[in-house]
Structure formats: structure tokens, C-alpha cells
Scaffold this motif. Structure first.
Motif, mmCIF file in Angstrom:
data_model
loop_
_atom_site.group_PDB
_atom_site.id
_atom_site.type_symbol
_atom_site.label_atom_id
_atom_site.label_comp_id
_atom_site.label_asym_id
_atom_site.label_seq_id
_atom_site.Cartn_x
_atom_site.Cartn_y
_atom_site.Cartn_z
ATOM 1 N N THR A 85 0.839 -1.200 0.000
ATOM 2 C CA THR A 85 0.000 0.000 0.000
ATOM 3 C C THR A 85 0.872 1.248 0.000
ATOM 4 N N ASN A 86 0.598 2.144 -0.929
ATOM 5 C CA ASN A 86 1.282 3.426 -0.954
ATOM 6 C C ASN A 86 0.563 4.345 0.040
ATOM 7 N N LEU A 87 1.124 4.485 1.229
ATOM 8 C CA LEU A 87 0.472 5.234 2.290
ATOM 9 C C LEU A 87 0.370 6.721 1.949
ATOM 10 N N THR A 88 1.384 7.235 1.268
ATOM 11 C CA THR A 88 1.371 8.655 0.899
ATOM 12 C C THR A 88 0.282 8.936 -0.125
ATOM 13 N N GLU A 89 0.201 8.120 -1.158
ATOM 14 C CA GLU A 89 -0.809 8.328 -2.192
ATOM 15 C C GLU A 89 -2.216 8.172 -1.618
ATOM 16 N N LYS A 90 -2.370 7.251 -0.686
ATOM 17 C CA LYS A 90 -3.678 7.065 -0.040
ATOM 18 C C LYS A 90 -4.124 8.343 0.654
ATOM 19 N N ARG A 91 -3.192 9.005 1.348
ATOM 20 C CA ARG A 91 -3.509 10.257 2.028
ATOM 21 C C ARG A 91 -3.729 11.393 1.031
ATOM 22 N N VAL A 92 -2.910 11.424 -0.020
ATOM 23 C CA VAL A 92 -3.064 12.478 -1.026
ATOM 24 C C VAL A 92 -4.428 12.373 -1.701
ATOM 25 N N LYS A 93 -4.857 11.152 -2.003
ATOM 26 C CA LYS A 93 -6.177 10.951 -2.598
ATOM 27 C C LYS A 93 -7.279 11.461 -1.677
ATOM 28 N N ALA A 94 -7.130 11.196 -0.394
ATOM 29 C CA ALA A 94 -8.127 11.660 0.565
ATOM 30 C C ALA A 94 -8.166 13.189 0.615
ATOM 31 N N ILE A 95 -6.985 13.824 0.516
ATOM 32 C CA ILE A 95 -6.915 15.285 0.519
ATOM 33 C C ILE A 95 -7.607 15.849 -0.720
ATOM 34 N N ARG A 96 -7.316 15.247 -1.879
ATOM 35 C CA ARG A 96 -7.954 15.703 -3.124
ATOM 36 C C ARG A 96 -9.475 15.571 -3.038
ATOM 37 N N ALA A 97 -9.932 14.398 -2.592
ATOM 38 C CA ALA A 97 -11.370 14.142 -2.513
ATOM 39 C C ALA A 97 -12.051 15.149 -1.591
ATOM 40 N N ALA A 98 -11.409 15.438 -0.466
ATOM 41 C CA ALA A 98 -11.977 16.394 0.482
ATOM 42 C C ALA A 98 -12.033 17.798 -0.115
ATOM 43 N N ALA A 99 -10.974 18.173 -0.839
ATOM 44 C CA ALA A 99 -10.931 19.507 -1.453
ATOM 45 C C ALA A 99 -12.036 19.669 -2.489
ATOM 46 N N GLU A 206 -3.573 23.687 -8.793
ATOM 47 C CA GLU A 206 -2.138 23.687 -8.479
ATOM 48 C C GLU A 206 -1.880 23.082 -7.109
ATOM 49 N N LYS A 207 -2.727 23.413 -6.164
ATOM 50 C CA LYS A 207 -2.547 22.959 -4.786
ATOM 51 C C LYS A 207 -2.632 21.442 -4.665
ATOM 52 N N ILE A 208 -3.515 20.817 -5.433
ATOM 53 C CA ILE A 208 -3.694 19.367 -5.317
ATOM 54 C C ILE A 208 -2.895 18.589 -6.363
ATOM 55 N N GLY A 209 -2.038 19.288 -7.103
ATOM 56 C CA GLY A 209 -1.097 18.598 -7.978
ATOM 57 C C GLY A 209 -1.438 18.542 -9.448
ATOM 58 N N VAL A 210 -2.448 19.279 -9.888
ATOM 59 C CA VAL A 210 -2.784 19.300 -11.320
ATOM 60 C C VAL A 210 -1.711 20.080 -12.069
ATOM 61 N N ASN A 211 -1.165 19.496 -13.144
ATOM 62 C CA ASN A 211 -0.162 20.206 -13.947
ATOM 63 C C ASN A 211 -0.346 19.969 -15.441
ATOM 64 N N ALA A 212 -1.486 19.401 -15.812
ATOM 65 C CA ALA A 212 -1.789 19.153 -17.223
ATOM 66 C C ALA A 212 -3.300 19.164 -17.396
ATOM 67 N N THR A 213 -3.735 19.313 -18.645
ATOM 68 C CA THR A 213 -5.173 19.261 -18.918
ATOM 69 C C THR A 213 -5.434 18.374 -20.132
ATOM 70 N N PRO A 214 -6.581 17.690 -20.139
ATOM 71 C CA PRO A 214 -7.513 17.592 -19.012
ATOM 72 C C PRO A 214 -6.948 16.709 -17.902
ATOM 73 N N THR A 215 -7.373 16.949 -16.682
ATOM 74 C CA THR A 215 -7.034 16.080 -15.553
ATOM 75 C C THR A 215 -8.326 15.665 -14.871
ATOM 76 N N PHE A 216 -8.509 14.350 -14.762
ATOM 77 C CA PHE A 216 -9.706 13.785 -14.139
ATOM 78 C C PHE A 216 -9.447 13.559 -12.653
ATOM 79 N N ILE A 217 -10.403 13.946 -11.819
ATOM 80 C CA ILE A 217 -10.378 13.636 -10.394
ATOM 81 C C ILE A 217 -11.614 12.789 -10.094
ATOM 82 N N LEU A 218 -11.386 11.552 -9.670
ATOM 83 C CA LEU A 218 -12.509 10.663 -9.375
ATOM 84 C C LEU A 218 -13.024 10.898 -7.956
ATOM 85 N N LYS A 219 -14.121 10.246 -7.629
ATOM 86 C CA LYS A 219 -14.778 10.454 -6.339
ATOM 87 C C LYS A 219 -13.850 10.196 -5.163
ATOM 88 N N ASP A 220 -12.970 9.176 -5.296
ATOM 89 C CA ASP A 220 -12.086 8.812 -4.183
ATOM 90 C C ASP A 220 -10.796 9.633 -4.165
#
Length: 245
Positions: A85-99, A206-220
Motif C-alpha cells: 500500500t502506498n500510504l502517501t498516495e492514499k492520504r493524497v487521494k483523501a486530501i484531493r477528494a476532500a478539497a 495547483e494545490k492538489i497537484g494538477v499540472n496538465a489538462t484535461p485532468t480527471f479527479i474521481l470520487k475517491d
């Protein structure tokens, strides 16, 4: 951002190299150090994690780690090899979803089917060729039960011509029609100036790491850059839903 982090890391190395203190004291000391070396820095979270002697710090949507004694700062991925399990990515995903969950849908441009099965959030740029190509398939996404919520991300930045085009679209009375015209490189008529969310959405991206378009953010909170065809996206969404249980 990197200069800020470098300053923060250096300050932490100097300030905490000889300390060994309890959790609450450690958290308060870290906050005070951040204030001294980056006065505007406001960490969203400081907490111990399952890895012994490490603290997780979330600052401006980004994650880094401190050793308990404050001597070392680490910026990178932490992977639990036992569970793979990538613990960092798991937390980053949660941050993105919350934002994303904190946003008001009325500030987005939404294309939705009658009975949506899935919702995707897409950071888009009016001038981006792949964004334009993607938008040509908007009806296909909807027919597959995919609700598309557009967020503005003018890649050239605030104040650019792409930013102005996005502002014109978000200020239009019929935003769906306006973004369709704009992505076809056609003029938008009768557009008035208005208070719009384009700058805020760009800065959030920018804050959540988007640096290209289009960029998809899923529910999780999963982030996927690049154009995804409707047939591929529906499969990905189904797989994502199944893996989530």
C-alpha cells in the motif's frame, strides 16, 4: 514552493535536532518553526503515523514527513511493503477528494445524464487540444451514465488569454453553450464581466497537484491526467468502484 519547503526543512533541521518531546509539544513546536521560517504557512494537519518515529505534515495540500527528533525532513512516498500500500498516495487521494467535496457545484460547468451512475471532475483549459477533443465526446460520456463537472484550469496562468477565455465562459448566462463554443474556437457573444471562480479553481488545481489538462479527479481522489475516451473511462470507473468495495 520548493524554496519554501527548502527553507522549512533547513529550519526544522536546525530547530529540532536536539529535541525529544511528547506529541502535543512536538506539534506545537513544528507549528512555531513553520511560522518563524514561513510566516504565511498554515499546516492543515500535523500527526504521527503508523511508521515509527515519523510525523506527517500537510502544508498547502502537500505532504512531507518529520522524524520524531526533528532532525530529518522527508519529501517522498512511503510504501507499506507488507500490504503493498502506498500510504502517501492514499492520504493524497483523501486530501484531493476532500478539497473537491468542499466545492459548490454551481461554480462548475456540469453536463449530466438523467440518471448519472458516476461523477468525474475535470480540470480543463479552453485552448488545450486534448480538452477540445474530449469535449467533442461529451454526449457519449453522458449516454454511459457519466456526469462531467468542469473546473477551470487555464494552463498559461492567471491573467493569460486562456484565463480570460475561461472567465468569459464562466460569466456566460448559458455556460454549457459557452464552453462548447469556446472549445470550438468560436466567439462568445454578450458576455459580461462577473465575479467568477476561475482563479480559485486554478489555484486549487495547483494545490492538489494538477499540472496538465484535461485532468480527471474521481470520487475517491484518484487523479488521472490526459484525455480518456468514453469507453475506456466507463471501464476505469467500474473498476474503481469495485476496488472500493
Amino acid at each position: 514552493m520548493y524554496l519554501i519547503f527548502n527553507s522549512i526543512f533547513l529550519s526544522i533541521l536546525i530547530t529540532f535536532s536536539s529535541l525529544g518531546i511528547a506529541d502535543e509539544q512536538q506539534e506545537n513546536s513544528i507549528k512555531e518553526s513553520l511560522k518563524r521560517w514561513a510566516p504565511d504557512a498554515k499546516p492543515q494537519s500535523i500527526k504521527s503515523i503508523s511508521v515509527p518515529n515519523l510525523y506527517e505534515v500537510i502544508l498547502d495540500g502537500q505532504i512531507f514527513y518529520l522524524t520524531q527528533d526533528g532532525r530529518y525532513a522527508i519529501q517522498g512516498q512511503i510504501i507499506d511493503l507488507a500490504t503493498r500500500t502506498n500510504l502517501t498516495e492514499k492520504r493524497v487521494k483523501a486530501i484531493r477528494a476532500a478539497a473537491i467535496s468542499e466545492l459548490d457545484e454551481k461554480d462548475m460547468i456540469v453536463f449530466t445524464p438523467k440518471d448519472p451512475k458516476y461523477t468525474v471532475n475535470i480540470f480543463t483549459d479552453i485552448d488545450c487540444p486534448y480538452c477540445r477533443q474530449m469535449h467533442q465526446h461529451i454526449d457519449e460520456y453522458n449516454k454511459l451514465g457519466i456526469k462531467v463537472r468542469y473546473l477551470a484550469f487555464p494552463r498559461a496562468g492567471i491573467g493569460s488569454s486562456s484565463y480570460d477565455k475561461a472567465a468569459n465562459v464562466w460569466c456566460a448566462q448559458d455556460k454549457q453553450k459557452a464552453i462548447t463554443l469556446a472549445k470550438a474556437d468560436k466567439p462568445i457573444k454578450n458576455t459580461a464581466q462577473c465575479t467568477n471562480p476561475v482563479a480559485d479553481q486554478f489555484l486549487l488545481g495547483e494545490k492538489i497537484g494538477v499540472n496538465a489538462t484535461p485532468t480527471f479527479i474521481l470520487k475517491d481522489g484518484t487523479m488521472i491526467p490526459g484525455f480518456i475516451r468514453p469507453s475506456s473511462l466507463i471501464k476505469l470507473l467500474e473498476q474503481n468502484a469495485n476496488s472500493a468495495g
